[in-house]
Every structure is written in C-alpha cells, then in structure tokens.
Write a protein that holds these residues in place. Structure first.
Motif, PDB file in Angstrom:
ATOM      1  N   ARG A  34      68.678  -9.347  86.438  1.00  0.00           N
ATOM      2  CA  ARG A  34      67.690  -8.443  87.026  1.00  0.00           C
ATOM      3  C   ARG A  34      66.389  -8.560  86.261  1.00  0.00           C
ATOM      4  O   ARG A  34      66.371  -8.948  85.080  1.00  0.00           O
ATOM      5  CB  ARG A  34      68.195  -7.001  87.047  1.00  0.00           C
ATOM      6  N   GLN A  35      65.324  -8.220  86.947  1.00  0.00           N
ATOM      7  CA  GLN A  35      64.005  -8.351  86.342  1.00  0.00           C
ATOM      8  C   GLN A  35      63.089  -7.263  86.857  1.00  0.00           C
ATOM      9  O   GLN A  35      63.068  -6.961  88.050  1.00  0.00           O
ATOM     10  CB  GLN A  35      63.417  -9.726  86.666  1.00  0.00           C
ATOM     11  N   THR A  36      62.314  -6.674  85.936  1.00  0.00           N
ATOM     12  CA  THR A  36      61.283  -5.713  86.292  1.00  0.00           C
ATOM     13  C   THR A  36      59.928  -6.341  85.965  1.00  0.00           C
ATOM     14  O   THR A  36      59.849  -7.249  85.133  1.00  0.00           O
ATOM     15  CB  THR A  36      61.464  -4.399  85.536  1.00  0.00           C
ATOM     16  N   LYS A  39      58.609  -8.151  82.546  1.00  0.00           N
ATOM     17  CA  LYS A  39      59.722  -8.414  81.630  1.00  0.00           C
ATOM     18  C   LYS A  39      60.486  -9.658  82.063  1.00  0.00           C
ATOM     19  O   LYS A  39      60.415 -10.081  83.216  1.00  0.00           O
ATOM     20  CB  LYS A  39      60.663  -7.207  81.582  1.00  0.00           C
ATOM     21  N   ARG A  41      64.027 -11.995  82.638  1.00  0.00           N
ATOM     22  CA  ARG A  41      65.261 -11.723  83.367  1.00  0.00           C
ATOM     23  C   ARG A  41      66.365 -11.310  82.401  1.00  0.00           C
ATOM     24  O   ARG A  41      66.591 -11.979  81.388  1.00  0.00           O
ATOM     25  CB  ARG A  41      65.661 -12.952  84.185  1.00  0.00           C
ATOM     26  N   GLU A  84      66.875   3.573  85.576  1.00  0.00           N
ATOM     27  CA  GLU A  84      66.630   2.372  84.769  1.00  0.00           C
ATOM     28  C   GLU A  84      67.310   1.126  85.319  1.00  0.00           C
ATOM     29  O   GLU A  84      67.085   0.019  84.816  1.00  0.00           O
ATOM     30  CB  GLU A  84      67.045   2.593  83.301  1.00  0.00           C
ATOM     31  N   ASP A  85      68.143   1.278  86.341  1.00  0.00           N
ATOM     32  CA  ASP A  85      68.731   0.109  87.008  1.00  0.00           C
ATOM     33  C   ASP A  85      67.778  -0.487  88.044  1.00  0.00           C
ATOM     34  O   ASP A  85      68.059  -1.545  88.618  1.00  0.00           O
ATOM     35  CB  ASP A  85      70.041   0.489  87.711  1.00  0.00           C
ATOM     36  N   THR A  86      66.662   0.200  88.289  1.00  0.00           N
ATOM     37  CA  THR A  86      65.687  -0.303  89.251  1.00  0.00           C
ATOM     38  C   THR A  86      65.147  -1.654  88.810  1.00  0.00           C
ATOM     39  O   THR A  86      64.672  -1.816  87.683  1.00  0.00           O
ATOM     40  CB  THR A  86      64.521   0.694  89.387  1.00  0.00           C
ATOM     41  N   ALA A  87      65.256  -2.643  89.685  1.00  0.00           N
ATOM     42  CA  ALA A  87      64.822  -4.003  89.362  1.00  0.00           C
ATOM     43  C   ALA A  87      65.026  -4.900  90.567  1.00  0.00           C
ATOM     44  O   ALA A  87      65.672  -4.521  91.549  1.00  0.00           O
ATOM     45  CB  ALA A  87      65.629  -4.560  88.179  1.00  0.00           C
ATOM     46  N   TYR A  89      67.111  -7.937  91.668  1.00  0.00           N
ATOM     47  CA  TYR A  89      68.377  -8.522  91.242  1.00  0.00           C
ATOM     48  C   TYR A  89      68.513  -9.929  91.836  1.00  0.00           C
ATOM     49  O   TYR A  89      68.286 -10.140  93.034  1.00  0.00           O
ATOM     50  CB  TYR A  89      69.547  -7.644  91.689  1.00  0.00           C
ATOM     51  N   GLN A 117      65.819  -6.356  96.062  1.00  0.00           N
ATOM     52  CA  GLN A 117      65.291  -5.220  95.309  1.00  0.00           C
ATOM     53  C   GLN A 117      66.268  -4.049  95.324  1.00  0.00           C
ATOM     54  O   GLN A 117      66.794  -3.678  96.378  1.00  0.00           O
ATOM     55  CB  GLN A 117      63.953  -4.776  95.891  1.00  0.00           C
ATOM     56  N   THR A 119      66.206  -0.057  94.080  1.00  0.00           N
ATOM     57  CA  THR A 119      65.359   1.031  93.614  1.00  0.00           C
ATOM     58  C   THR A 119      66.191   2.297  93.528  1.00  0.00           C
ATOM     59  O   THR A 119      66.802   2.709  94.513  1.00  0.00           O
ATOM     60  CB  THR A 119      64.169   1.249  94.541  1.00  0.00           C
TER      61      THR A 119
END
Length: 121
Positions: A34-36, A39, A41, A84-87, A89, A117, A119
């Motif tokens: 996952r990546q935001t 940041k 991966r 905080e799992d928002t990213a 994938y 995604q 969210t």
C-alpha cells in the motif's frame, strides 16, 4: 504477467473490505503493498505458493491474505479497518520465494497491478 486488482472502496472505521487480484501466469510469491501520497510502498501481506503467509505488524489479526491457485486469484480480507489503513493498495508478484525481507524490498517484485483505493473514515 498481468495483475488486476478490484474490491477497493470507502468504508467507515471498523468496517471491512475484501480485495481481489487476478494474476496471469505462475507466480511463487504474491503480495499486497500500500502507498499513501509522499510515501514509499509499504508491504502489507505476502503469501508463498505453499500457502505460508507473512504480515506487517500493524495488520496482524485484522487482515488475512489468501490465494486460489486454480483460479489465479489473490485475496486480502481486511477487517476492523482503521483510518490509517487508507491508501492505494497494489498486488505484486514474483517467480521466487517471498523471503524474509519482502516488505522492505518492493523493487524485487517485477510485476504490479494498477492499484485500488481504500479509504477509511
């Protein structure tokens, strides 16, 4: 090798989602990263062809990775989701064992999907 993810979306905290990834060809190790924005991966979960799985600490007990080799499909069941799992994938695959350092070495995976995604609010 082609990888196509599906199953992302928007959920409230505490909810669940199931991600799927169809994987063409034979791959020994398949994984979810996952990546935001801004940041790198982050390795979330990986599974070898023999079914052995590994998870990053923050998702242990909440996420489950599995694969259906006959259907060439990788899954990620995500429960008790947190903001905080928002990213974005991504599923990834390589033709050799995941190894102990797979989480920190996304570049060792030559094949990637386009991302889906997730969210959590």
């Amino acid at each position: 090798v082609q990888l196509v993810e599906s199953g992302g979306g928007s959920v409230q905290a505490g909810g669940h989602l199931r991600l799927s990834c169809t994987v063409s060809g034979d791959n020994y190790c398949t994984a979810w990263f996952r990546q935001t924005p801004g940041k790198g991966r982050e390795g979330v979960a990986a599974i070898d062809h023999d079914g052995s799985a590994d998870y990053t600490d923050s998702v242990k007990g909440r996420f489950t990775i599995s694969r259906d080799n006959a259907k060439h499909t990788l899954f990620l069941q995500m429960n008790s989701l947190k903001p905080e799992d928002t990213a974005m994938y991504y599923c990834a695959a390589k033709a050799w064992s995941c190894g102990a350092l797979w989480r920190s070495r996304p570049t060792t995976f030559p094949d990637w999907g386009q991302g889906t995604q997730v969210t959590v609010s």
